[in-house]
Design a protein around this motif. Structure first.
Motif, PDB file in Angstrom:
ATOM      1  N   PRO A   1       0.846  -1.224  -0.094  1.00 13.05           N
ATOM      2  CA  PRO A   1      -0.057  -0.119  -0.152  1.00 13.05           C
ATOM      3  C   PRO A   1       0.616   1.105  -0.225  1.00 13.05           C
ATOM      4  CG  PRO A   1      -0.820  -1.527   1.896  1.00 13.05           C
ATOM      5  CD  PRO A   1       0.460  -2.085   1.104  1.00 13.05           C
ATOM      6  N   ASP A   2       0.532   2.275  -0.907  1.00 12.68           N
ATOM      7  CA  ASP A   2       1.250   3.487  -0.805  1.00 12.68           C
ATOM      8  C   ASP A   2       0.739   4.368   0.515  1.00 12.68           C
ATOM      9  OD1 ASP A   2       2.764   3.263  -3.384  1.00 12.68           O
ATOM     10  OD2 ASP A   2       0.508   3.010  -4.106  1.00 12.68           O
ATOM     11  N   LEU A   3      -0.613   4.232   0.419  1.00 10.70           N
ATOM     12  CA  LEU A   3      -1.498   5.212   1.555  1.00 10.70           C
ATOM     13  C   LEU A   3      -2.508   4.306   2.327  1.00 10.70           C
ATOM     14  CD1 LEU A   3      -2.605   7.826   2.450  1.00 10.70           C
ATOM     15  CD2 LEU A   3      -4.218   7.669   0.389  1.00 10.70           C
ATOM     16  N   LEU A   4      -2.246   4.395   3.639  1.00  7.22           N
ATOM     17  CA  LEU A   4      -3.043   3.716   4.617  1.00  7.22           C
ATOM     18  C   LEU A   4      -4.043   4.689   5.193  1.00  7.22           C
ATOM     19  CD1 LEU A   4      -2.953   0.629   6.912  1.00  7.22           C
ATOM     20  CD2 LEU A   4      -3.453   2.961   7.924  1.00  7.22           C
ATOM     21  N   ILE A   5      -5.185   4.571   5.325  1.00  7.19           N
ATOM     22  CA  ILE A   5      -6.026   5.558   6.038  1.00  7.19           C
ATOM     23  C   ILE A   5      -6.992   4.971   7.119  1.00  7.19           C
ATOM     24  CG2 ILE A   5      -8.158   7.140   5.391  1.00  7.19           C
ATOM     25  CD1 ILE A   5      -7.697   6.788   2.560  1.00  7.19           C
ATOM     26  N   ARG A   6      -6.886   5.739   8.295  1.00  6.51           N
ATOM     27  CA  ARG A   6      -7.837   5.025   9.229  1.00  6.51           C
ATOM     28  C   ARG A   6      -8.571   6.148   9.690  1.00  6.51           C
ATOM     29  NH1 ARG A   6      -6.620   1.038  14.328  1.00  6.51           N
ATOM     30  NH2 ARG A   6      -8.772   0.938  15.164  1.00  6.51           N
ATOM     31  N   PRO A   7      -9.916   5.898   9.479  1.00  3.72           N
ATOM     32  CA  PRO A   7     -10.700   7.002  10.125  1.00  3.72           C
ATOM     33  C   PRO A   7     -11.051   6.345  11.689  1.00  3.72           C
ATOM     34  CG  PRO A   7     -11.848   5.275   8.820  1.00  3.72           C
ATOM     35  CD  PRO A   7     -10.438   4.830   8.592  1.00  3.72           C
ATOM     36  N   GLY A   8     -12.028   7.315  12.199  1.00  3.17           N
ATOM     37  CA  GLY A   8     -12.142   6.761  13.719  1.00  3.17           C
ATOM     38  C   GLY A   8     -11.720   7.155  14.737  1.00  3.17           C
ATOM     39  N   GLY A   9     -10.372   8.071  14.405  1.00  3.43           N
ATOM     40  CA  GLY A   9      -9.495   8.981  15.482  1.00  3.43           C
ATOM     41  C   GLY A   9      -8.930   7.847  16.385  1.00  3.43           C
ATOM     42  N   GLU A  10      -8.601   6.669  16.137  1.00  8.75           N
ATOM     43  CA  GLU A  10      -7.392   6.018  16.679  1.00  8.75           C
ATOM     44  C   GLU A  10      -6.012   6.206  15.891  1.00  8.75           C
ATOM     45  OE1 GLU A  10      -8.327   4.821  19.316  1.00  8.75           O
ATOM     46  OE2 GLU A  10     -10.448   4.381  19.221  1.00  8.75           O
ATOM     47  N   PHE A  11      -5.021   6.078  16.453  1.00  6.78           N
ATOM     48  CA  PHE A  11      -3.676   6.023  15.837  1.00  6.78           C
ATOM     49  C   PHE A  11      -2.845   4.714  16.040  1.00  6.78           C
ATOM     50  CE2 PHE A  11      -4.845  10.420  17.228  1.00  6.78           C
ATOM     51  CZ  PHE A  11      -4.689  11.090  16.208  1.00  6.78           C
ATOM     52  N   ARG A  12      -3.581   3.608  15.491  1.00  5.33           N
ATOM     53  CA  ARG A  12      -2.827   2.327  15.614  1.00  5.33           C
ATOM     54  C   ARG A  12      -3.284   1.498  14.256  1.00  5.33           C
ATOM     55  NH1 ARG A  12      -6.353   2.405  20.299  1.00  5.33           N
ATOM     56  NH2 ARG A  12      -8.093   1.471  19.815  1.00  5.33           N
ATOM     57  N   LEU A  13      -2.338   0.465  14.013  1.00  5.76           N
ATOM     58  CA  LEU A  13      -2.677  -0.440  13.046  1.00  5.76           C
ATOM     59  C   LEU A  13      -3.704  -1.636  13.444  1.00  5.76           C
ATOM     60  CD1 LEU A  13       0.758  -0.833  11.459  1.00  5.76           C
ATOM     61  CD2 LEU A  13      -1.254  -0.089  10.375  1.00  5.76           C
ATOM     62  N   SER A  14      -3.768  -1.789  14.621  1.00  6.75           N
ATOM     63  CA  SER A  14      -4.692  -3.143  15.219  1.00  6.75           C
ATOM     64  C   SER A  14      -4.327  -4.313  14.283  1.00  6.75           C
ATOM     65  CB  SER A  14      -6.012  -2.604  15.139  1.00  6.75           C
ATOM     66  OG  SER A  14      -6.403  -1.378  15.605  1.00  6.75           O
ATOM     67  N   ASN A  15      -3.092  -4.774  14.128  1.00 12.38           N
ATOM     68  CA  ASN A  15      -2.660  -5.727  13.514  1.00 12.38           C
ATOM     69  C   ASN A  15      -3.171  -5.744  11.992  1.00 12.38           C
ATOM     70  OD1 ASN A  15      -1.571  -8.416  13.532  1.00 12.38           O
ATOM     71  ND2 ASN A  15      -3.180  -9.330  14.243  1.00 12.38           N
ATOM     72  N   PHE A  16      -3.273  -4.583  11.273  1.00 10.21           N
ATOM     73  CA  PHE A  16      -3.541  -4.607  10.017  1.00 10.21           C
ATOM     74  C   PHE A  16      -2.146  -4.546   8.974  1.00 10.21           C
ATOM     75  CE2 PHE A  16      -5.715  -2.291   6.334  1.00 10.21           C
ATOM     76  CZ  PHE A  16      -6.281  -3.273   5.613  1.00 10.21           C
ATOM     77  N   LEU A  17      -2.098  -5.509   8.053  1.00 11.51           N
ATOM     78  CA  LEU A  17      -0.889  -5.344   7.103  1.00 11.51           C
ATOM     79  C   LEU A  17       0.549  -4.769   7.614  1.00 11.51           C
ATOM     80  CD1 LEU A  17      -2.770  -3.581   4.142  1.00 11.51           C
ATOM     81  CD2 LEU A  17      -2.440  -6.105   4.473  1.00 11.51           C
ATOM     82  N   ILE A  18       0.910  -5.836   8.922  1.00 12.28           N
ATOM     83  CA  ILE A  18       1.927  -5.117   9.562  1.00 12.28           C
ATOM     84  C   ILE A  18       3.213  -5.140   8.886  1.00 12.28           C
ATOM     85  CG2 ILE A  18       1.059  -5.371  12.042  1.00 12.28           C
ATOM     86  CD1 ILE A  18       2.419  -7.791  12.185  1.00 12.28           C
ATOM     87  N   TRP A  19       3.296  -6.249   7.872  1.00 14.40           N
ATOM     88  CA  TRP A  19       4.571  -6.215   7.047  1.00 14.40           C
ATOM     89  C   TRP A  19       4.569  -5.372   5.735  1.00 14.40           C
ATOM     90  CZ3 TRP A  19       8.559  -9.915   6.428  1.00 14.40           C
ATOM     91  CH2 TRP A  19       9.437  -9.984   5.185  1.00 14.40           C
ATOM     92  N   GLN A  20       3.214  -5.340   5.068  1.00 12.38           N
ATOM     93  CA  GLN A  20       3.203  -4.520   4.030  1.00 12.38           C
ATOM     94  C   GLN A  20       3.365  -3.047   4.085  1.00 12.38           C
ATOM     95  OE1 GLN A  20       1.316  -6.856   4.916  1.00 12.38           O
ATOM     96  NE2 GLN A  20       0.670  -8.373   3.451  1.00 12.38           N
TER      97      GLN A  20
END
Ligand code: IPE
Ligand code: IPE
Ligand code: MG
Length: 255
Positions: free
Chosen positions: A197-216
């Motif tokens: 991914p070039d860009l990862l968007i997290r709406p909802g106000g949290e600043f974490r990955l929550s175990n999403f695409l941690i390698w990529q």
């Protein structure tokens, strides 16, 4: 005179804002990842059950996926259900799985209208036979539109993905001895063959990955917003892409 300068400045400002409103189509991210977060809070704010938030969130996903296709974003990967989300009440989990099933049926039915390849990533072995059959069927039917791909992550966890990649590698090359390259491991991830991914968007106000695409996401640009996912619009996606286009991606180099 003062008035002319002022109106000139105002004109310039207006022009700048108009230009700032839409992404530069020649520098779009090739792959956008989104953590679909904030559905529960959206529902709570309105005194609705959490499942209503998920239902509206599913509609937002339809809108954003269509918009990404129209822009020409090649890959959109969304986080819909994590390996940790089983800790939620069964009623909520069932509602999310039902929405996923409905979405898959619709994607298969409207394949030539939507023109996107729908692919599901995650540990699907624990899903119901019915849902797995819907996934298989929808992937098969939509695969003719592989140029525009939507990946839906279900029972997905980044750590689990890496563990299963190691297992897959060991199964494929039982006699392997010596170092394992990044390419070797990446070829066993769910995202094999896709650009990171070039860009990862997290709406909802949290600043974490929550175990999403941690390698990529090693070199992905992150964009966080307080907007709750059901409220997220095409203009919010524009804003995220514009922010991305202002970033200086160095990948460790001096530039
Ligand atoms: C995201 O919304 C959807 C899933 C995790 C399935 P949430 O349900 O986490 O919404 P909040 O974070 O409680 O608002
Ligand atoms: C991340 O959201 C998972 C999905 C959006 C599917 P969560 O709401 O589950 O994340 P946490 O619990 O706030 O970290
Ligand atoms: Mg959440």
């Amino acid at each position: 005179m003062g008035r002319t300068v002022l109106s000139g400045l105002f004109g310039l400002l207006k022009k700048k804002t108009a230009q700032a409103g839409r992404p530069d189509m020649s520098r779009l991210p090739r792959h956008i990842a989104i953590i679909l977060d904030g559905n529960g809070r959206w529902a709570k704010q309105r005194g609705l059950p959490r499942r209503s938030g998920h239902a509206v969130g599913a509609d937002t996903f339809r809108t954003v996926a269509t918009y990404c296709r129209d822009l020409g974003v090649q890959y959109l990967t969304v986080y819909a259900f994590s390996t940790e989300n089983w800790k939620r009440p069964a009623q909520e989990v069932d509602a999310i799985m039902k929405l996923l099933g409905d979405f898959l049926d619709e994607a298969a039915r409207d394949v030539d209208k939507n023109r996107v390849f729908v692919h599901v990533m995650g540990d699907l072995s624990v899903l119901s036979d019915e849902l797995r059959e819907k996934i298989r069927r929808t992937e098969e039917i939509t695969s003719r539109y592989a140029g525009s791909q939507v990946n839906i992550c279900v029972n997905y966890g980044g750590r689990h993905e890496i563990c299963q990649a190691v297992e897959q590698f060991m199964r494929t090359y039982p006699d392997h001895d010596g170092p394992v390259s990044e390419e070797d491991l990446a070829s066993c991830l769910y995202t094999a063959g896709m650009p990171d991914p070039d860009l990862l968007i997290r709406p909802g106000g949290e600043f974490r990955l929550s175990n999403f695409l941690i390698w990529q996401t090693a070199y992905t640009e992150f964009y966080f917003t307080d907007v709750l996912w059901p409220d997220f619009t095409e203009r919010d996606l524009d804003a995220a892409i514009l922010a991305y286009q202002k970033r200086d991606r160095r990948f460790g180099e001096v530039k």
